[in-house]
Design an enzyme around this catalytic site. Structure first.
Site, PDB file in Angstrom:
ATOM      1  N   ASP A  19      50.300  27.703  32.372  1.00 43.86           N
ATOM      2  CA  ASP A  19      49.895  25.953  32.648  1.00 43.86           C
ATOM      3  C   ASP A  19      48.728  25.841  32.455  1.00 43.86           C
ATOM      4  O   ASP A  19      47.917  26.154  32.307  1.00 43.86           O
ATOM      5  CB  ASP A  19      50.469  26.384  33.939  1.00 43.86           C
ATOM      6  N   GLU A  53      44.229  40.819  40.359  1.00 42.56           N
ATOM      7  CA  GLU A  53      43.253  40.085  40.400  1.00 42.56           C
ATOM      8  C   GLU A  53      42.646  41.342  41.454  1.00 42.56           C
ATOM      9  O   GLU A  53      41.625  40.195  42.388  1.00 42.56           O
ATOM     10  CB  GLU A  53      43.597  38.989  41.606  1.00 42.56           C
ATOM     11  N   HIS A  61      46.081  30.270  33.881  1.00 44.20           N
ATOM     12  CA  HIS A  61      46.039  29.076  34.524  1.00 44.20           C
ATOM     13  C   HIS A  61      45.009  28.178  33.442  1.00 44.20           C
ATOM     14  O   HIS A  61      43.749  28.838  34.602  1.00 44.20           O
ATOM     15  CB  HIS A  61      46.082  29.268  35.869  1.00 44.20           C
ATOM     16  N   GLU A 103      51.325  33.855  32.738  1.00 45.26           N
ATOM     17  CA  GLU A 103      50.840  32.964  34.133  1.00 45.26           C
ATOM     18  C   GLU A 103      50.453  31.224  33.573  1.00 45.26           C
ATOM     19  O   GLU A 103      50.747  30.354  34.069  1.00 45.26           O
ATOM     20  CB  GLU A 103      50.618  33.659  35.761  1.00 45.26           C
ATOM     21  N   ASN A 108      47.202  42.192  36.370  1.00 51.73           N
ATOM     22  CA  ASN A 108      47.213  41.352  35.835  1.00 51.73           C
ATOM     23  C   ASN A 108      46.328  40.345  36.376  1.00 51.73           C
ATOM     24  O   ASN A 108      45.680  40.811  37.234  1.00 51.73           O
ATOM     25  CB  ASN A 108      48.588  40.865  36.145  1.00 51.73           C
TER      26      ASN A 108
HETATM   27  C1  XIL Z   1      50.937  31.408  43.615  1.00 54.19           C
HETATM   28  C2  XIL Z   1      52.661  30.515  43.332  1.00 54.19           C
HETATM   29  O1  XIL Z   1      52.980  29.778  42.891  1.00 54.19           O
HETATM   30  C3  XIL Z   1      53.362  29.902  44.994  1.00 54.19           C
HETATM   31  O2  XIL Z   1      53.593  29.130  45.122  1.00 54.19           O
HETATM   32  C4  XIL Z   1      52.646  30.581  46.503  1.00 54.19           C
HETATM   33  O3  XIL Z   1      51.806  29.671  47.771  1.00 54.19           O
HETATM   34  C5  XIL Z   1      51.024  31.177  46.291  1.00 54.19           C
HETATM   35  O4  XIL Z   1      50.627  32.352  44.625  1.00 54.19           O
HETATM   36  N1  XIL Z   1      48.509  33.991  40.376  1.00 54.19           N
HETATM   37  C6  XIL Z   1      49.459  34.774  41.179  1.00 54.19           C
HETATM   38  C7  XIL Z   1      50.802  34.156  41.214  1.00 54.19           C
HETATM   39  O5  XIL Z   1      49.307  35.604  40.866  1.00 54.19           O
HETATM   40  O6  XIL Z   1      50.988  34.470  42.216  1.00 54.19           O
HETATM   41  C8  XIL Z   1      49.998  33.138  41.711  1.00 54.19           C
HETATM   42  O7  XIL Z   1      51.627  32.816  42.621  1.00 54.19           O
HETATM   43  C9  XIL Z   1      49.652  31.942  41.016  1.00 54.19           C
HETATM   44  C10 XIL Z   1      47.901  32.713  41.118  1.00 54.19           C
END
Ligand code: XIL
Length: 361
Positions: free
Chosen positions: A273, A166, A242, A271, A206
């Site tokens: 979802d 990020e 996400h 990641e 990422n």
């Molecule tokens: C999130 C976790 O899922 C949570 O448990 C934590 O509180 C915060 O981080 N992008 C990412 C991940 O790269 O590391 C994040 O994970 C979600 C967004």
């Protein structure tokens, strides 16, 4: 009927979509399928898991439901990612000490079950230990020591890393962070140090929203191109994804994957979802919503398999096991059901969508 012929019948039935067409609310009974996703997936299929005590119910190690969680993870996936415990705050809590215990637990679990481990994440603007936030020494030396120590510790066990997470804003501009302020060339340096510590590891950049925001993706690809021009190793791009039931469109996602492949970079869905309650107006995952989610998962996975040539596929990782413990519920402060397993770790229709995509490809 043998397990195998039952499975074949089910697969035929789903491939022809005959089972699903009765009515949108006829959620298939996928508890009958004995194989997990890993057995049918043409790509590495991973999942993020909690390990630490602080991750309570989500913890593969400390949750009262740890056994059931472990069984599900080992049955369904062939790769694991630490949802939190490899982030700097947890693994490098003070300047001169590292906390390996939880992360090592995950690596051992993966070994026992013949799974791969993806490392997440070496450099990020979040999950920073206090000492890093207020660091006043030599930032280049500190970054090098941080990355070299972690990557070397896992060189034998971790095949791929999120090196930087990020680093760009949605408009494509560099994100202001302690790294950007104190070491403007930190991205290149981080990739270099990771590569030196483990020349065999795959190294990813990422980020989120890059499947839907082309300015942001363009900035990421320009960064990757400039690394390669400087002979710095970068394997590919992690698309966090996400996402939600509407956004991004399949056309946008396809275009983003195509651009990345055209740039010679691997595409990892890192990641995944899918939120179904974007406005917070839904109170439950109705059969209709469950069916829409099944379709959306199936479409996304098929699009990935059809768009990204095999040698450019870095795999697909889901960000959590059950809806109950998804970060989405905390982050958006209302109920949602973004993952493949319900609160009782039962397979949802969403799972079926992924299974269908894997088996029909
Ligand atoms: C999130 C976790 O899922 C949570 O448990 C934590 O509180 C915060 O981080 N992008 C990412 C991940 O790269 O590391 C994040 O994970 C979600 C967004």
């Amino acid at each position: 009927m043998t397990k195998h012929s039952l499975l074949s019948l089910l697969m035929l039935c789903f491939a022809t979509a005959g089972c699903n067409q009765k009515s949108p609310s006829a959620v298939p009974d996928n508890s009958q399928v004995s194989e997990g996703l890993a057995a049918v997936s043409p790509v590495t299929v991973g999942v993020a898991v909690g390990i630490g005590r602080f991750e309570s119910q989500a913890s593969l190690r400390y949750s009262p439901e740890a056994k059931a969680l472990q069984q599900t993870v080992a049955r369904e996936f062939n790769q694991v990612v630490a949802e939190n415990v490899m982030k700097p705050q947890y693994i490098h809590p003070s300047e001169n000490s590292y906390f390996w215990d939880d992360a090592d637990y995950l690596v051992d679990f993966a070994k026992q079950h013949d799974m791969a481990v993806h490392g997440h994440t070496l450099v990020w603007h979040q999950a920073l230990p206090d000492w890093m936030n207020t660091y006043s020494g030599n930032w280049d030396d500190m970054l090098k020591e941080h990355i070299t120590t972690i990557v070397s510790h896992y060189a034998a066990d971790i095949d791929s890393w999120d090196v930087v997470n990020e680093a760009f804003l949605d408009d494509g501009s560099p994100r202001q962070s302690i790294w950007q302020t104190n070491l403007p060339d930190y991205i290149a340096k981080a990739f270099n140090y990771a590569n030196q510590a483990d020349p065999d590891a795959e190294l990813y950049y990422n980020d989120y929203n890059i499947a839907g925001m082309s300015k942001k993706l363009d900035a990421v690809l320009a960064m990757a191109k400039s690394l390669r021009q400087r002979n710095i190793e970068i394997t590919g791009i992690g698309f966090q994804m996400h996402i939600d039931r509407y956004w991004p469109s399949l056309d946008n996602i396809r275009e983003a994957f195509q651009k990345t492949v055209a740039a010679g970079l691997k595409v990892r869905i890192s990641e995944l979802d899918i939120r179904m309650n974007v406005n917070g107006t839904e109170t439950e995952l109705s059969p209709e919503l469950a069916h829409l989610q099944q379709q959306r998962y199936q479409d996304i996975i098929l699009l990935y398999l059809n768009t990204v040539p095999e040698e450019y596929r870095g795999g697909i990782t889901f960000w959590g096991v059950s809806d109950k413990n998804s970060w989405v519920n905390y982050y958006y402060q209302h109920a949602d059901w973004p993952l493949l397993f319900d609160d009782k770790l039962q397979r949802k229709a969403a799972w079926q969508g992924v299974f269908n995509a894997f088996t029909s490809h």
